[in-house]
Write a protein that holds these residues in place. Structure first.
Motif, PDB file in Angstrom:
ATOM      1  N   VAL A 362       8.290 -11.628  -2.917  1.00 27.31           N
ATOM      2  CA  VAL A 362       7.863 -10.500  -2.096  1.00 27.31           C
ATOM      3  C   VAL A 362       7.513  -9.346  -3.027  1.00 27.31           C
ATOM      4  O   VAL A 362       8.351  -8.910  -3.826  1.00 27.31           O
ATOM      5  CB  VAL A 362       8.958 -10.068  -1.105  1.00 27.31           C
ATOM      6  N   TRP A 363       6.287  -8.866  -2.929  1.00 30.15           N
ATOM      7  CA  TRP A 363       5.824  -7.743  -3.736  1.00 30.15           C
ATOM      8  C   TRP A 363       5.709  -6.507  -2.860  1.00 30.15           C
ATOM      9  O   TRP A 363       5.083  -6.544  -1.803  1.00 30.15           O
ATOM     10  CB  TRP A 363       4.465  -8.049  -4.360  1.00 30.15           C
ATOM     11  N   ARG A 364       6.314  -5.423  -3.307  1.00 29.74           N
ATOM     12  CA  ARG A 364       6.201  -4.148  -2.582  1.00 29.74           C
ATOM     13  C   ARG A 364       5.086  -3.329  -3.212  1.00 29.74           C
ATOM     14  O   ARG A 364       5.144  -2.977  -4.393  1.00 29.74           O
ATOM     15  CB  ARG A 364       7.521  -3.397  -2.603  1.00 29.74           C
ATOM     16  N   ILE A 365       4.070  -3.019  -2.409  1.00 27.96           N
ATOM     17  CA  ILE A 365       2.907  -2.285  -2.873  1.00 27.96           C
ATOM     18  C   ILE A 365       3.138  -0.792  -2.615  1.00 27.96           C
ATOM     19  O   ILE A 365       3.425  -0.383  -1.487  1.00 27.96           O
ATOM     20  CB  ILE A 365       1.633  -2.739  -2.131  1.00 27.96           C
ATOM     21  N   CYS A 366       2.991   0.006  -3.670  1.00 29.47           N
ATOM     22  CA  CYS A 366       3.213   1.446  -3.566  1.00 29.47           C
ATOM     23  C   CYS A 366       1.939   2.208  -3.905  1.00 29.47           C
ATOM     24  O   CYS A 366       1.064   1.692  -4.608  1.00 29.47           O
ATOM     25  CB  CYS A 366       4.318   1.886  -4.530  1.00 29.47           C
ATOM     26  N   ASP A 367       1.841   3.442  -3.422  1.00 35.37           N
ATOM     27  CA  ASP A 367       0.721   4.280  -3.822  1.00 35.37           C
ATOM     28  C   ASP A 367       1.069   4.988  -5.128  1.00 35.37           C
ATOM     29  O   ASP A 367       2.129   4.758  -5.728  1.00 35.37           O
ATOM     30  CB  ASP A 367       0.325   5.252  -2.704  1.00 35.37           C
ATOM     31  N   GLN A 368       0.196   5.863  -5.573  1.00 35.44           N
ATOM     32  CA  GLN A 368       0.398   6.510  -6.867  1.00 35.44           C
ATOM     33  C   GLN A 368       1.594   7.459  -6.872  1.00 35.44           C
ATOM     34  O   GLN A 368       2.130   7.777  -7.938  1.00 35.44           O
ATOM     35  CB  GLN A 368      -0.873   7.256  -7.269  1.00 35.44           C
ATOM     36  N   GLU A 369       2.027   7.889  -5.686  1.00 35.53           N
ATOM     37  CA  GLU A 369       3.207   8.756  -5.583  1.00 35.53           C
ATOM     38  C   GLU A 369       4.486   7.963  -5.383  1.00 35.53           C
ATOM     39  O   GLU A 369       5.568   8.535  -5.257  1.00 35.53           O
ATOM     40  CB  GLU A 369       3.043   9.748  -4.421  1.00 35.53           C
ATOM     41  N   MET A 371       5.122   5.975  -2.754  1.00 34.04           N
ATOM     42  CA  MET A 371       5.399   5.707  -1.346  1.00 34.04           C
ATOM     43  C   MET A 371       5.019   4.263  -1.020  1.00 34.04           C
ATOM     44  O   MET A 371       4.018   3.728  -1.516  1.00 34.04           O
ATOM     45  CB  MET A 371       4.603   6.656  -0.458  1.00 34.04           C
ATOM     46  N   PHE A 372       5.833   3.619  -0.149  1.00 40.11           N
ATOM     47  CA  PHE A 372       5.599   2.222   0.205  1.00 40.11           C
ATOM     48  C   PHE A 372       4.382   2.109   1.128  1.00 40.11           C
ATOM     49  O   PHE A 372       4.289   2.810   2.139  1.00 40.11           O
ATOM     50  CB  PHE A 372       6.815   1.633   0.918  1.00 40.11           C
ATOM     51  N   LEU A 373       3.475   1.174   0.777  1.00 40.33           N
ATOM     52  CA  LEU A 373       2.290   0.945   1.590  1.00 40.33           C
ATOM     53  C   LEU A 373       2.357  -0.357   2.378  1.00 40.33           C
ATOM     54  O   LEU A 373       1.947  -0.423   3.527  1.00 40.33           O
ATOM     55  CB  LEU A 373       1.040   0.915   0.702  1.00 40.33           C
ATOM     56  N   GLY A 440      20.493   3.742  -3.754  1.00 37.31           N
ATOM     57  CA  GLY A 440      19.245   2.989  -3.703  1.00 37.31           C
ATOM     58  C   GLY A 440      18.614   3.042  -2.321  1.00 37.31           C
ATOM     59  O   GLY A 440      17.385   3.169  -2.190  1.00 37.31           O
ATOM     60  N   LEU A 441      19.441   2.931  -1.285  1.00 40.44           N
ATOM     61  CA  LEU A 441      18.909   3.027   0.073  1.00 40.44           C
ATOM     62  C   LEU A 441      18.305   4.402   0.325  1.00 40.44           C
ATOM     63  O   LEU A 441      17.206   4.514   0.892  1.00 40.44           O
ATOM     64  CB  LEU A 441      19.998   2.757   1.105  1.00 40.44           C
ATOM     65  N   LEU A 442      19.009   5.456  -0.079  1.00 38.38           N
ATOM     66  CA  LEU A 442      18.498   6.805   0.148  1.00 38.38           C
ATOM     67  C   LEU A 442      17.153   6.998  -0.537  1.00 38.38           C
ATOM     68  O   LEU A 442      16.236   7.631   0.015  1.00 38.38           O
ATOM     69  CB  LEU A 442      19.516   7.841  -0.350  1.00 38.38           C
ATOM     70  N   GLN A 443      16.985   6.421  -1.726  1.00 39.53           N
ATOM     71  CA  GLN A 443      15.696   6.495  -2.413  1.00 39.53           C
ATOM     72  C   GLN A 443      14.623   5.718  -1.655  1.00 39.53           C
ATOM     73  O   GLN A 443      13.475   6.175  -1.532  1.00 39.53           O
ATOM     74  CB  GLN A 443      15.842   5.961  -3.833  1.00 39.53           C
ATOM     75  N   ASP A 444      14.985   4.536  -1.145  1.00 42.51           N
ATOM     76  CA  ASP A 444      14.032   3.760  -0.358  1.00 42.51           C
ATOM     77  C   ASP A 444      13.593   4.530   0.888  1.00 42.51           C
ATOM     78  O   ASP A 444      12.402   4.539   1.246  1.00 42.51           O
ATOM     79  CB  ASP A 444      14.645   2.425   0.062  1.00 42.51           C
ATOM     80  N   SER A 447      11.051   6.973   0.195  1.00 44.08           N
ATOM     81  CA  SER A 447       9.760   6.383  -0.167  1.00 44.08           C
ATOM     82  C   SER A 447       9.054   5.746   1.025  1.00 44.08           C
ATOM     83  O   SER A 447       7.988   5.154   0.860  1.00 44.08           O
ATOM     84  CB  SER A 447       9.954   5.321  -1.265  1.00 44.08           C
ATOM     85  N   LEU A 448       9.652   5.858   2.196  1.00 49.83           N
ATOM     86  CA  LEU A 448       9.083   5.280   3.414  1.00 49.83           C
ATOM     87  C   LEU A 448       8.533   6.404   4.277  1.00 49.83           C
ATOM     88  O   LEU A 448       9.247   7.367   4.586  1.00 49.83           O
ATOM     89  CB  LEU A 448      10.166   4.504   4.175  1.00 49.83           C
TER      90      LEU A 448
END
Length: 484
Positions: A362-369, A371-373, A440-444, A447-448
């Motif tokens: 599973v790959w998590r795709i993020c933007d340049q900031e 944030m999860f896309l 880690g959850l708080l960071q996730d 990012s959502l």
């Protein structure tokens, strides 16, 4: 860990009968199973993965004791040769999983098990029981935390939890999900969770009056006094006596607070705040409880209720309105007649129950900031796995609806989420602290995007598959339909 639940007999009976069938048929070659879930609980837009460390400990303790063997022999279902095999059974496979505290979404593998077909099958029930419950509670707690505006949330549901193991597992999961502490003292000892508490109504009722009860408590615990003020009358009695004792604590440079456990929480908290402020007790904290859930808390926050700490019990520790997390465990690959690992698919009349075949990452795709896309399922074959790289153009496909796709140029990071935690049945890493998992959850969550975190009608996060995985899935479906 309670030995009752680490017994290898903590499984569904069909796991044993199938395992004996595989044994007698000589079917114990390499296999790959995946655990995923089908829908978001609570009508939400995200879930929280929890229970992994508990599962790792239970897998390593997964043995058939002499008492277990005697019980199985007495059932009259199992042959002596199979029982002999079980006597020395130890899990010797590999386990890949996301980190606990990761924000997760339906239909993506949270755990991947690689090993002999029999050992993969035997741990199914224990795996699902462990992960489903803790993920449900961690998800509920994260929703409560967000509803409070990331305020201070106390978990104190021990008395309403589903039995001792339910209380322990839920306290652990709630802390990962964002609670700042627990009332469960054993969970504090076992997991290093901060233990918290105020007082019960019985403390006040045991004294001649409220002021005496509050004063006695303040004398004993001057650095952690929170007075429960609704035993008789919140505004005409409890608040007045709390202010008297609170002023003495303030003169000593000590903090204090009050707790509301009944009545109209919004109205009472506003009146209590006015009363405390009028007496110069601006730093006094207000804690509330009384069968709270995320929707009630969100309503109170939106209404401007001056509440500092939320005490949440029943609705958080049990899952409240949601009875279970919808995790399932499916075969993704096994050896064919030539001894080669081959993708497997469950094909169903319900499209949402048709599985995604093969060994996957599973790959998590993020933007340049950052944030999860989107999350993308890609093939993770040892010799020919897919790597999603920055700066490349991709087409990703909907996992169930064949004509839905989106093109994306990857300008941010692509993060592989599944990491190897067990190899040959042995742990590869020391267990992380629950504090680190919580962080880690708080960071996730940060990012959502907010649209996925709405309490009602959240936006649906994209979980897609690569072109290669789509082609494999379509080929297997066509082959299956051609045999009908």
């Amino acid at each position: 860990m309670n030995s009752q639940y680490s017994s290898a007999l903590f499984m569904d009976f069909y796991s044993l009968t199938m395992a004996q069938g595989f044994w007698k048929k000589g079917m114990n070659s390499q296999a790959v199973f995946e655990m995923f879930f089908r829908r978001q609980p609570f009508g939400g837009g995200f879930s929280v993965f929890a229970g992994l460390q508990t599962l790792l400990e239970r897998i390593q303790a997964f043995v058939f004791s002499p008492q277990d063997m005697a019980y199985l022999a007495g059932l009259g279902t199992f042959d002596e040769d199979f029982l002999e095999y079980l006597k020395s059974f130890r899990f010797s496979g590999s386990l890949w999983a996301m980190n606990e505290g990761t924000v997760v979404f339906p239909n993506e593998p949270l755990i991947r098990i690689e090993g002999g077909l029999i050992e993969c099958q035997l741990i199914e029930g224990m795996l699902l029981n462990t992960i489903n419950f803790q993920s449900l509670i961690a998800t509920k707690t994260a929703r409560v935390l967000l509803a409070s505006g990331k305020g201070s949330v106390m978990e104190f549901g021990l008395r309403r939890a589903q039995g001792p193991d339910g209380a322990m597992s839920a306290s652990r999961a709630a802390y990962i999900g964002g609670a700042m502490g627990t009332s469960n003292v054993l969970a504090g000892k076992e997991f290093g969770i901060p233990v918290l508490g105020t007082m019960a109504h019985s403390w006040i009722m045991a004294f001649p009056g409220e002021e005496e009860a509050f004063q006695a408590y303040a004398d004993l615990y001057p650095d952690r006094s929170i007075f429960l003020i609704d035993t008789y009358d919140t505004l005409k009695s409890g608040l007045i006596h709390a202010i008297k004792v609170g002023k003495k604590l303030k003169a000593q440079g000590k903090p204090f607070g009050v707790r509301l456990d009944s009545g109209d929480i919004h109205y009472l908290s506003m009146e209590v705040r006015k009363g405390l402020d009028a007496e110069g007790l601006h730093d006094a904290r207000i804690t509330v409880s009384n069968d709270l859930d995320e929707l009630i808390i969100k309503t109170l926050v939106d209404a401007g209720a001056p509440i500092n700490i939320w005490g949440v019990g029943t609705q958080m520790i049990t899952g409240g309105t949601e009875a279970a997390f919808t995790g399932v465990y499916k075969l993704a690959a096994s050896c064919n007649q030539e001894g080669e690992l081959s993708a497997r698919i469950k094909f169903s009349d319900n499209p949402e129950k048709t599985t995604n075949p093969g060994v996957k990452q599973v790959w998590r795709i993020c933007d340049q900031e950052g944030m999860f896309l989107a999350d993308v399922l890609a093939l993770d074959d040892k010799n020919d796995g897919e790597v999603i790289e920055e700066g490349q153009d991709y087409t990703f496909w909907h996992p169930q609806v064949d004509y839905r796709r989106f093109q994306h140029r990857l300008e941010g990071k692509a993060i592989p989420l599944l990491k190897e935690h067990l190899r040959d049945g042995k742990p590869l890493h020391p267990p992380p602290s629950l504090h680190d998992l919580r962080q880690g959850l708080l960071q996730d969550l940060d990012s959502l995007d907010q649209s996925y975190k709405r309490m009602l009608n959240p936006h649906i996060y994209k979980v897609s598959i690569t072109e290669r995985l789509r082609a494999l899935k379509l080929d297997l479906i066509k082959n299956f339909l051609g045999e009908l």
